[in-house]
Scaffold this active site. Structure first.
Site, PDB file in Angstrom:
ATOM      1  N   ASN A 163       0.877  -1.177   0.000  1.00 27.07           N
ATOM      2  CA  ASN A 163       0.000   0.000   0.000  1.00 27.07           C
ATOM      3  C   ASN A 163       0.908   1.219   0.000  1.00 27.07           C
ATOM      4  O   ASN A 163       1.467   1.573   1.032  1.00 27.07           O
ATOM      5  CB  ASN A 163      -0.893  -0.024   1.252  1.00 27.07           C
ATOM      6  N   TRP A 164       1.052   1.822  -1.170  1.00 25.81           N
ATOM      7  CA  TRP A 164       1.977   2.949  -1.289  1.00 25.81           C
ATOM      8  C   TRP A 164       1.421   4.238  -0.686  1.00 25.81           C
ATOM      9  O   TRP A 164       2.125   5.233  -0.599  1.00 25.81           O
ATOM     10  CB  TRP A 164       2.330   3.188  -2.766  1.00 25.81           C
ATOM     11  N   LYS A 165       0.150   4.250  -0.348  1.00 26.07           N
ATOM     12  CA  LYS A 165      -0.497   5.458   0.197  1.00 26.07           C
ATOM     13  C   LYS A 165      -0.233   6.637  -0.767  1.00 26.07           C
ATOM     14  O   LYS A 165      -0.117   6.413  -1.959  1.00 26.07           O
ATOM     15  CB  LYS A 165      -0.006   5.716   1.622  1.00 26.07           C
ATOM     16  N   HIS A 211      -9.581   1.636   5.176  1.00 26.40           N
ATOM     17  CA  HIS A 211      -8.272   1.840   5.817  1.00 26.40           C
ATOM     18  C   HIS A 211      -8.426   2.843   6.966  1.00 26.40           C
ATOM     19  O   HIS A 211      -9.182   3.802   6.862  1.00 26.40           O
ATOM     20  CB  HIS A 211      -7.245   2.344   4.790  1.00 26.40           C
ATOM     21  N   GLU A 214      -6.627   5.200   7.927  1.00 26.69           N
ATOM     22  CA  GLU A 214      -6.322   6.599   7.600  1.00 26.69           C
ATOM     23  C   GLU A 214      -7.553   7.281   7.012  1.00 26.69           C
ATOM     24  O   GLU A 214      -7.806   8.458   7.258  1.00 26.69           O
ATOM     25  CB  GLU A 214      -5.112   6.656   6.645  1.00 26.69           C
ATOM     26  N   GLU A 234      -5.190  -4.221  11.033  1.00 29.43           N
ATOM     27  CA  GLU A 234      -4.156  -3.193  11.143  1.00 29.43           C
ATOM     28  C   GLU A 234      -4.401  -2.352  12.395  1.00 29.43           C
ATOM     29  O   GLU A 234      -5.179  -1.385  12.356  1.00 29.43           O
ATOM     30  CB  GLU A 234      -4.188  -2.264   9.926  1.00 29.43           C
ATOM     31  N   GLY A 277       2.923   2.801  10.766  1.00 25.58           N
ATOM     32  CA  GLY A 277       3.905   3.868  10.556  1.00 25.58           C
ATOM     33  C   GLY A 277       4.668   4.274  11.808  1.00 25.58           C
ATOM     34  O   GLY A 277       5.288   5.339  11.839  1.00 25.58           O
ATOM     35  N   SER A 316       3.759  -1.593  10.491  1.00 27.83           N
ATOM     36  CA  SER A 316       5.214  -1.683  10.684  1.00 27.83           C
ATOM     37  C   SER A 316       5.790  -3.051  10.336  1.00 27.83           C
ATOM     38  O   SER A 316       6.687  -3.545  11.017  1.00 27.83           O
ATOM     39  CB  SER A 316       5.589  -1.271  12.116  1.00 27.83           C
ATOM     40  N   GLY A 340       3.005  -0.807   4.305  1.00 27.99           N
ATOM     41  CA  GLY A 340       3.104   0.601   3.908  1.00 27.99           C
ATOM     42  C   GLY A 340       4.554   0.961   3.624  1.00 27.99           C
ATOM     43  O   GLY A 340       5.108   0.624   2.572  1.00 27.99           O
ATOM     44  N   GLY A 341       5.204   1.605   4.584  1.00 27.73           N
ATOM     45  CA  GLY A 341       6.563   2.136   4.431  1.00 27.73           C
ATOM     46  C   GLY A 341       7.558   1.175   3.793  1.00 27.73           C
ATOM     47  O   GLY A 341       8.326   1.571   2.905  1.00 27.73           O
TER      48      GLY A 341
HETATM   49  P1  13P Z   1       3.220   0.788   7.632  1.00 23.84           P
HETATM   50  O1  13P Z   1       3.708  -0.535   7.057  1.00 23.84           O
HETATM   51  O2  13P Z   1       3.949   1.957   7.088  1.00 23.84           O
HETATM   52  O3  13P Z   1       3.172   0.726   9.132  1.00 23.84           O
HETATM   53  O4  13P Z   1       1.710   0.958   7.128  1.00 23.84           O
HETATM   54  C1  13P Z   1       0.811  -0.070   7.287  1.00 23.84           C
HETATM   55  C2  13P Z   1      -0.434   0.246   6.542  1.00 23.84           C
HETATM   56  O5  13P Z   1      -1.177   1.130   6.908  1.00 23.84           O
HETATM   57  C3  13P Z   1      -0.710  -0.541   5.335  1.00 23.84           C
HETATM   58  O6  13P Z   1      -2.006  -0.321   4.880  1.00 23.84           O
END
Ligand code: 13P
Length: 250
Positions: free
Chosen positions: A9-11, A95, A97, A167, A173, A213, A234-235
């Protein structure tokens, strides 16, 4: 051996040019394995480029969101049919966010999941508690509410084509991933909720991914857990070498 899903998930990261460079490097670094499904979810504006770059590579394309109507006066929104044009076969819904920053209510995840299923796109339904909710001992009731609402009115036949992602908001993050046993407990709970809503058979078939994470050095202990079928990343999915290593270590 269970099938593992590794979903990037590149956001709100990477332009189409950045995405193209990622795909070129990732395809060198990545060794395809039969029992692992790799999905990349770029921004809408990079979908066309990713679709072109990964053609016939075995990598699947996902989107980060969609709107629940098929077409009409919904300024700024994207429909499932629009996503299908770019071979999108997965879409993230609910999600945290979007729930927190864009105030999306639980019900929206339900409408979006249904819209995805209507268009034969697999919804990746995200659930997870905040730190306050965990500290108050409410993690299970929160996750159960989110999941039940997201699945309201979805048939058991359709539920065979969903993924769930647990999640915990406090792990996203932050570098502070859930301990494997902590995640496993919640995944087993999610399976029990799926059994209550549908059946034992169905509950065993729905892949449940962990997110928060996840890195190349903690993916193995996560995917070793009985009820963890992969990760939403994500990251650690932004760098092609890093993500290829993560996929390999899973
Ligand atoms: P991180 O891997 O950056 O913690 O993000 C997780 C996430 O929200 C994937 O959707």
């Amino acid at each position: 051996m269970k099938r593992l899903y590794l979903i990037a998930n590149w956001k709100m990261n990477k332009t189409a040019a950045d995405a193209s460079a990622f795909c070129k490097e990732f395809s060198h670094e990545w060794a395809q394995e039969k029992e692992k499904t790799v999905v990349i979810c770029p921004s809408f504006t990079a979908l066309a480029k990713v679709c072109e770059e990964i053609e016939e590579s075995g990598i699947k394309i996902g989107a980060q969101d969609l709107f629940y109507e098929d077409q009409g006066p919904f300024t700024g929104e994207i429909s499932a049919a629009m996503l299908r044009e770019f071979n999108v076969s997965y879409v993230i819904v609910g999600h945290s966010e979007r729930r927190r920053i864009l105030m999306e209510p639980d019900e929206l995840a339900n409408k979006k999941a249904k819209a995805a299923l209507r268009s034969k796109i697999i919804p990746v339904i995200c659930v997870g508690e905040s730190l306050e909710e965990r500290n108050a001992g409410k993690m299970k009731s929160v996750v159960e509410r989110q999941l039940k609402t997201a699945l309201e009115g979805i048939s058991e036949a359709d539920a065979r084509n969903i993924l769930v992602a647990y999640e915990p908001v406090w792990a996203i993050g932050t570098g502070n991933n859930a301990a494997p046993a902590q995640a496993e407990e919640m995944h087993a709970f999610i399976r029990a909720v799926l059994e209550k809503i549908f059946s034992k058979d169905l509950s065993k078939k729905v892949p449940i991914l962990y997110g928060g994470s996840v890195k190349p050095d903690n993916i193995e202990m996560m995917t070793k857990q009985q009820n963890i079928d992969g990760a939403l990343v994500g990251g650690a999915s932004l760098d092609p070498k890093n993500f290829a290593q993560l996929v390999k270590n899973a």
